[in-house]
Design an enzyme around this catalytic site. Sequence first.
Site, PDB file in Angstrom:
ATOM      1  N   TYR A 152       1.087  -1.140  -0.116  1.00 10.72           N
ATOM      2  CA  TYR A 152       0.048  -0.074  -0.019  1.00 10.72           C
ATOM      3  C   TYR A 152       0.876   1.547  -0.019  1.00 10.72           C
ATOM      4  CZ  TYR A 152      -3.105   3.513   1.946  1.00 10.72           C
ATOM      5  OH  TYR A 152      -3.826   4.576   1.732  1.00 10.72           O
ATOM      6  N   LYS A 156       1.444   4.200  -2.676  1.00 11.34           N
ATOM      7  CA  LYS A 156       1.014   6.046  -2.092  1.00 11.34           C
ATOM      8  C   LYS A 156       2.164   6.663  -2.987  1.00 11.34           C
ATOM      9  CE  LYS A 156      -3.081   5.839  -0.948  1.00 11.34           C
ATOM     10  NZ  LYS A 156      -4.265   6.428  -1.472  1.00 11.34           N
TER      11      LYS A 156
HETATM   12  N1  LIG Z   1      -8.501   6.598   6.315  1.00 15.90           N
HETATM   13  C1  LIG Z   1      -7.363   6.969   6.264  1.00 15.90           C
HETATM   14  O1  LIG Z   1      -6.389   7.360   7.313  1.00 15.90           O
HETATM   15  C2  LIG Z   1      -6.280   7.498   5.160  1.00 15.90           C
HETATM   16  C3  LIG Z   1      -6.898   7.062   3.323  1.00 15.90           C
HETATM   17  N2  LIG Z   1      -6.149   8.058   2.361  1.00 15.90           N
HETATM   18  C4  LIG Z   1      -6.191   7.584   1.613  1.00 15.90           C
HETATM   19  O2  LIG Z   1      -7.460   8.432   1.325  1.00 15.90           O
HETATM   20  C5  LIG Z   1      -8.314   7.946   0.411  1.00 15.90           C
HETATM   21  C6  LIG Z   1      -9.833   7.696   0.589  1.00 15.90           C
HETATM   22  O3  LIG Z   1      -9.786   6.691   1.376  1.00 15.90           O
HETATM   23  P1  LIG Z   1     -10.808   5.883   2.551  1.00 15.90           P
HETATM   24  O4  LIG Z   1     -12.107   7.578   2.724  1.00 15.90           O
HETATM   25  O5  LIG Z   1     -10.363   6.191   3.863  1.00 15.90           O
HETATM   26  O6  LIG Z   1     -11.131   4.732   2.073  1.00 15.90           O
HETATM   27  P2  LIG Z   1     -12.699   3.965   2.459  1.00 15.90           P
HETATM   28  O7  LIG Z   1     -12.385   2.598   2.333  1.00 15.90           O
HETATM   29  O8  LIG Z   1     -13.569   4.262   3.211  1.00 15.90           O
HETATM   30  O9  LIG Z   1     -13.613   4.616   0.904  1.00 15.90           O
HETATM   31  C7  LIG Z   1     -13.037   4.248   0.185  1.00 15.90           C
HETATM   32  C8  LIG Z   1     -14.315   4.475  -1.013  1.00 15.90           C
HETATM   33  O10 LIG Z   1     -13.994   4.139  -2.515  1.00 15.90           O
HETATM   34  C9  LIG Z   1     -14.491   3.530  -3.275  1.00 15.90           C
HETATM   35  N3  LIG Z   1     -13.685   2.608  -3.931  1.00 15.90           N
HETATM   36  C10 LIG Z   1     -12.739   1.760  -4.151  1.00 15.90           C
HETATM   37  N4  LIG Z   1     -12.400   1.125  -5.086  1.00 15.90           N
HETATM   38  C11 LIG Z   1     -13.061   1.613  -5.662  1.00 15.90           C
HETATM   39  C12 LIG Z   1     -13.229   1.945  -7.129  1.00 15.90           C
HETATM   40  N5  LIG Z   1     -11.954   1.113  -8.058  1.00 15.90           N
HETATM   41  N6  LIG Z   1     -13.137   2.937  -7.895  1.00 15.90           N
HETATM   42  C13 LIG Z   1     -14.140   3.797  -7.609  1.00 15.90           C
HETATM   43  N7  LIG Z   1     -14.627   4.041  -5.938  1.00 15.90           N
HETATM   44  C14 LIG Z   1     -13.923   2.483  -5.176  1.00 15.90           C
HETATM   45  C15 LIG Z   1     -15.225   3.491  -2.023  1.00 15.90           C
HETATM   46  O11 LIG Z   1     -16.265   1.999  -2.389  1.00 15.90           O
HETATM   47  C16 LIG Z   1     -15.203   3.648  -1.060  1.00 15.90           C
HETATM   48  O12 LIG Z   1     -16.496   4.294  -1.031  1.00 15.90           O
HETATM   49  C17 LIG Z   1      -8.107   7.052  -0.081  1.00 15.90           C
HETATM   50  O13 LIG Z   1      -6.761   7.015  -1.599  1.00 15.90           O
HETATM   51  C18 LIG Z   1      -6.410   5.783   0.862  1.00 15.90           C
HETATM   52  O14 LIG Z   1      -6.095   5.470   0.576  1.00 15.90           O
HETATM   53  C19 LIG Z   1      -4.758   8.412   2.491  1.00 15.90           C
HETATM   54  C20 LIG Z   1      -4.370   8.355   4.372  1.00 15.90           C
HETATM   55  C21 LIG Z   1      -4.656   8.165   5.482  1.00 15.90           C
HETATM   56  C1  LIG Z   2      -1.188   4.992   6.611  1.00 12.92           C
HETATM   57  C2  LIG Z   2      -2.295   5.274   6.768  1.00 12.92           C
HETATM   58  O1  LIG Z   2      -3.343   5.252   7.753  1.00 12.92           O
HETATM   59  C3  LIG Z   2      -3.455   5.294   5.608  1.00 12.92           C
HETATM   60  C4  LIG Z   2      -4.370   4.343   5.735  1.00 12.92           C
HETATM   61  O2  LIG Z   2      -2.829   5.333   4.498  1.00 12.92           O
END
Ligand SMILES: NC(=O)C1=CN([C@@H]2O[C@H](COP(=O)(O)OP(=O)(O)OC[C@H]3O[C@@H](n4cnc5c(N)ncnc54)[C@H](O)[C@@H]3O)[C@@H](O)[C@H]2O)C=CC1
Ligand SMILES: CC(=O)C(C)=O
Length: 257
Positions: A152, A156
Amino acid sequence: MSKVAIITGSAGGLGKGIAKRLGEDGFKIVLHDINKEMLDSTLKEFKDAGVDSIAVVGDVSKREDQFNLVKEAVDAFGQLDVFVNNAGVDVVSPFLEIDENQLNKTFSVNVNGTVFGTQAAADQFIKQDTKGKVINACSIAGHESYEMLGTYSATKHAVRSFTHSASKELAPYNIRVNAYCPGVAGTAMWDRIDEEMVKYYDNMERGDAYKQFVDGISLGRSQEPEDVANLVSFLASDDSDYITGQAIITDGGIVYR
Ligand SMILES: NC(=O)C1=CN([C@@H]2O[C@H](COP(=O)(O)OP(=O)(O)OC[C@H]3O[C@@H](n4cnc5c(N)ncnc54)[C@H](O)[C@@H]3O)[C@@H](O)[C@H]2O)C=CC1
Ligand SMILES: CC(=O)C(C)=O
């Protein structure tokens, strides 16, 4: 005329928070997700709140879906101004155990999805001959590499690198490309990470992995979608016009660069 923003993966989590904030900022909102049921329910919420919005179902890892998403946005609202490559997936495992499917899925959603989304958005901005903004979901894991989140983290790091190179190639077209790098936000993604991580450690219970990460935050609390949306709102605004190619950390104090 109101500007138009697409936010991928915005049926829930950080993407929904970003979409909500950009709606408050006056953007017309194009919600998007692979999960139709959640997307329909989020669209209803947005419409009930008076946000001028549509929803498009699609898979970011499919180039055709990303170009279709932009087309649907332009058909509905006549233009595009901001494209947020937010959708992302996690994979939690020692890298020795990662299989081909897991690796392909994480890279195809997180990396290919970001590249295809940027291509589709840039194609439209160039046709319009207007300023455009692409804003990518990176992570603290795009600056630091974490055990159990190794591949992962690699996706990123790739998003951060691509943000730099795309910003250079697109600058002559008046297009900015930046990234937001969240820390630890208690979304469905962290529920899954926590659930998977504790399976690998005998002395850990559900919630412990999340707590360990949150305990390392200088400001003493986990991240809310609104914290991330504050940064994205700035990156989507004219106030950030002189910024491009940056992957900006918003983590309450975990990773220092
Ligand atoms: N939650 C966290 O602490 C962190 C999140 N991120 C990044 O932020 C972004 C959002 O994360 P979250 O909201 O936490 O994730 P989440 O899993 O809660 O939501 C992600 C959304 O993307 C949708 N999704 C997944 N695969 C897909 C695809 N192939 N096409 C279209 N939609 C798709 C899912 O259905 C979901 O609604 C991600 O890129 C994640 O890597 C980065 C750092 C920390
Ligand atoms: C490091 C981390 O918490 C994610 C989900 O990016």
